[in-house]
Motif scaffolding. Sequence first.
Motif, PDB file in Angstrom:
ATOM      1  N   LYS A  91       0.825  -1.206   0.000  1.00 38.42           N
ATOM      2  CA  LYS A  91       0.000   0.000   0.000  1.00 38.42           C
ATOM      3  C   LYS A  91       0.861   1.258   0.000  1.00 38.42           C
ATOM      4  CE  LYS A  91      -3.727   0.143   2.563  1.00 38.42           C
ATOM      5  NZ  LYS A  91      -4.653   0.023   3.721  1.00 38.42           N
ATOM      6  N   PHE A  92       1.979   1.207   0.701  1.00 37.92           N
ATOM      7  CA  PHE A  92       2.879   2.361   0.742  1.00 37.92           C
ATOM      8  C   PHE A  92       3.432   2.660  -0.652  1.00 37.92           C
ATOM      9  CE2 PHE A  92       7.167   4.134   1.168  1.00 37.92           C
ATOM     10  CZ  PHE A  92       6.898   5.267   1.937  1.00 37.92           C
ATOM     11  N   ILE A  93       3.819   1.594  -1.359  1.00 39.93           N
ATOM     12  CA  ILE A  93       4.360   1.773  -2.715  1.00 39.93           C
ATOM     13  C   ILE A  93       3.277   2.276  -3.665  1.00 39.93           C
ATOM     14  CG2 ILE A  93       5.362   0.570  -4.706  1.00 39.93           C
ATOM     15  CD1 ILE A  93       6.714  -1.330  -2.685  1.00 39.93           C
ATOM     16  N   ILE A  97       2.012   6.049  -6.113  1.00 39.24           N
ATOM     17  CA  ILE A  97       1.468   6.184  -7.469  1.00 39.24           C
ATOM     18  C   ILE A  97       0.130   6.913  -7.421  1.00 39.24           C
ATOM     19  CG2 ILE A  97       0.724   4.920  -9.528  1.00 39.24           C
ATOM     20  CD1 ILE A  97       2.522   2.603  -8.563  1.00 39.24           C
ATOM     21  N   SER A  98      -0.758   6.401  -6.555  1.00 39.32           N
ATOM     22  CA  SER A  98      -2.088   7.002  -6.396  1.00 39.32           C
ATOM     23  C   SER A  98      -2.657   6.560  -5.061  1.00 39.32           C
ATOM     24  CB  SER A  98      -3.019   6.571  -7.534  1.00 39.32           C
ATOM     25  OG  SER A  98      -4.352   6.940  -7.253  1.00 39.32           O
ATOM     26  N   THR A  99      -3.185   7.513  -4.313  1.00 39.60           N
ATOM     27  CA  THR A  99      -3.763   7.186  -3.003  1.00 39.60           C
ATOM     28  C   THR A  99      -4.920   6.215  -3.142  1.00 39.60           C
ATOM     29  OG1 THR A  99      -3.150   9.353  -2.159  1.00 39.60           O
ATOM     30  CG2 THR A  99      -4.819   8.143  -0.926  1.00 39.60           C
ATOM     31  N   ARG A 100      -5.746   6.418  -4.145  1.00 41.00           N
ATOM     32  CA  ARG A 100      -6.910   5.551  -4.315  1.00 41.00           C
ATOM     33  C   ARG A 100      -6.510   4.138  -4.706  1.00 41.00           C
ATOM     34  NH1 ARG A 100     -10.519  10.176  -7.224  1.00 41.00           N
ATOM     35  NH2 ARG A 100     -11.266  11.136  -5.317  1.00 41.00           N
ATOM     36  N   ARG A 104      -7.149   0.762  -2.327  1.00 41.64           N
ATOM     37  CA  ARG A 104      -8.204  -0.122  -2.795  1.00 41.64           C
ATOM     38  C   ARG A 104      -7.736  -1.353  -3.556  1.00 41.64           C
ATOM     39  NH1 ARG A 104     -13.201   0.825  -0.447  1.00 41.64           N
ATOM     40  NH2 ARG A 104     -13.032   2.919   0.387  1.00 41.64           N
ATOM     41  N   LEU A 105      -6.789  -1.191  -4.444  1.00 43.97           N
ATOM     42  CA  LEU A 105      -6.498  -2.278  -5.369  1.00 43.97           C
ATOM     43  C   LEU A 105      -5.535  -3.295  -4.774  1.00 43.97           C
ATOM     44  CD1 LEU A 105      -6.368  -0.496  -8.836  1.00 43.97           C
ATOM     45  CD2 LEU A 105      -8.271  -1.607  -7.700  1.00 43.97           C
ATOM     46  N   ILE A 106      -6.037  -4.107  -3.887  1.00 44.48           N
ATOM     47  CA  ILE A 106      -5.297  -5.235  -3.335  1.00 44.48           C
ATOM     48  C   ILE A 106      -5.877  -6.500  -3.969  1.00 44.48           C
ATOM     49  CG2 ILE A 106      -4.673  -6.469  -1.234  1.00 44.48           C
ATOM     50  CD1 ILE A 106      -3.499  -3.679  -1.357  1.00 44.48           C
ATOM     51  N   PRO A 107      -5.044  -7.373  -4.558  1.00 44.09           N
ATOM     52  CA  PRO A 107      -5.555  -8.488  -5.371  1.00 44.09           C
ATOM     53  C   PRO A 107      -6.205  -9.617  -4.596  1.00 44.09           C
ATOM     54  CG  PRO A 107      -3.171  -8.626  -5.170  1.00 44.09           C
ATOM     55  CD  PRO A 107      -3.577  -7.314  -4.554  1.00 44.09           C
TER      56      PRO A 107
END
Length: 329
Positions: A91-93, A97-100, A104-107
């Motif tokens: 999430k930190f990485i 790129i983008s906070t959203r 949110r985008l965890i697989p």
Amino acid sequence: MKLDTIFKILLLITIIFTTHQIWPLYELAKQISNGTVLFCIKEEFHKLYIFFCLYNLKEDIEIFSTNTNVPPKPRYFVFFVLSGFVTYIIKFILNKISTRIGDRLIPKRVFGFISLKDQVYFPAEMGGQGETNAYFLGYPNQKISNLIHIYYFMNGGYLLTSVCSLLKSEKLPDFYENFLQHFCAMILVYFSYSHNFIKVGAIIMLCHDICEVFSSACRVFVDTRYKFITVSSFCILFLSWGYLRLYIFAKNCILPIHKNYNMFSSLIRVETFIWLIFLLLVILLMNVYWFVLMGKMFIHFVTSGKTEDILTRVTEIEEKERNIEMKNK
């Protein structure tokens, strides 16, 4: 009574109820009177040390990599912590790129469906061919797919980082409702794993994870010129929320647990079972609340025509409008 007050009361009840389950008040009073409370605290810390010890990590990893079905053990709790650490780094990485995207985008959502789709207890109403009466077959000596274990670890780690993020971030108007939901979910994940409610627990997690896919799409596209994608994602989110988080969650998750109580009544105290049902009902209540809220937000979007209103709380919109009117006066 304001909704925030209700959420605070529910949160307080949840914390007290959970604390009582971990360390019953009558036992605490007895230990204080006997002078053994310090010894008991030491024992609890020793248990935590055993649960989260890294000495057996290599052996445990080999177990999951070489066995397709593994029974849950307390010492596997260390994987929840490791998963939380990995999730935090990812999430930190992604936040760079983008906070959203980072939030949110965890697989884990896709992984959850892949892990469950061929299981004999995956309900037909969710695309599987199983039946809910298979949740507790052979309980408590059930062996669970190693992929389901990993799915659990991913969710547990994600919830750990989410709760930590909520606590350290700025307290927004929806803090208590979000914290209540995440706190209950985190407790349920760890409780269900320790009591081998993993099969039904995995279904519950997937019901909630699928909806997050469309929620993520809404948040990613809401401030862009792709209004059709935003509105379409919101409509799918609204429908999937009602179907998965309300209908499936209640019918295929909460009710089977209640109906099968006799199967594990000798292993779980009545008050613990009541606590479990209470937590599930709190989650269901929050789902109903957000479902109604989404309906109101969509109505407000239809009347205003602004896609940014589709993810804004109605109360916030009305407050902004009142402030504008006050300034104009």
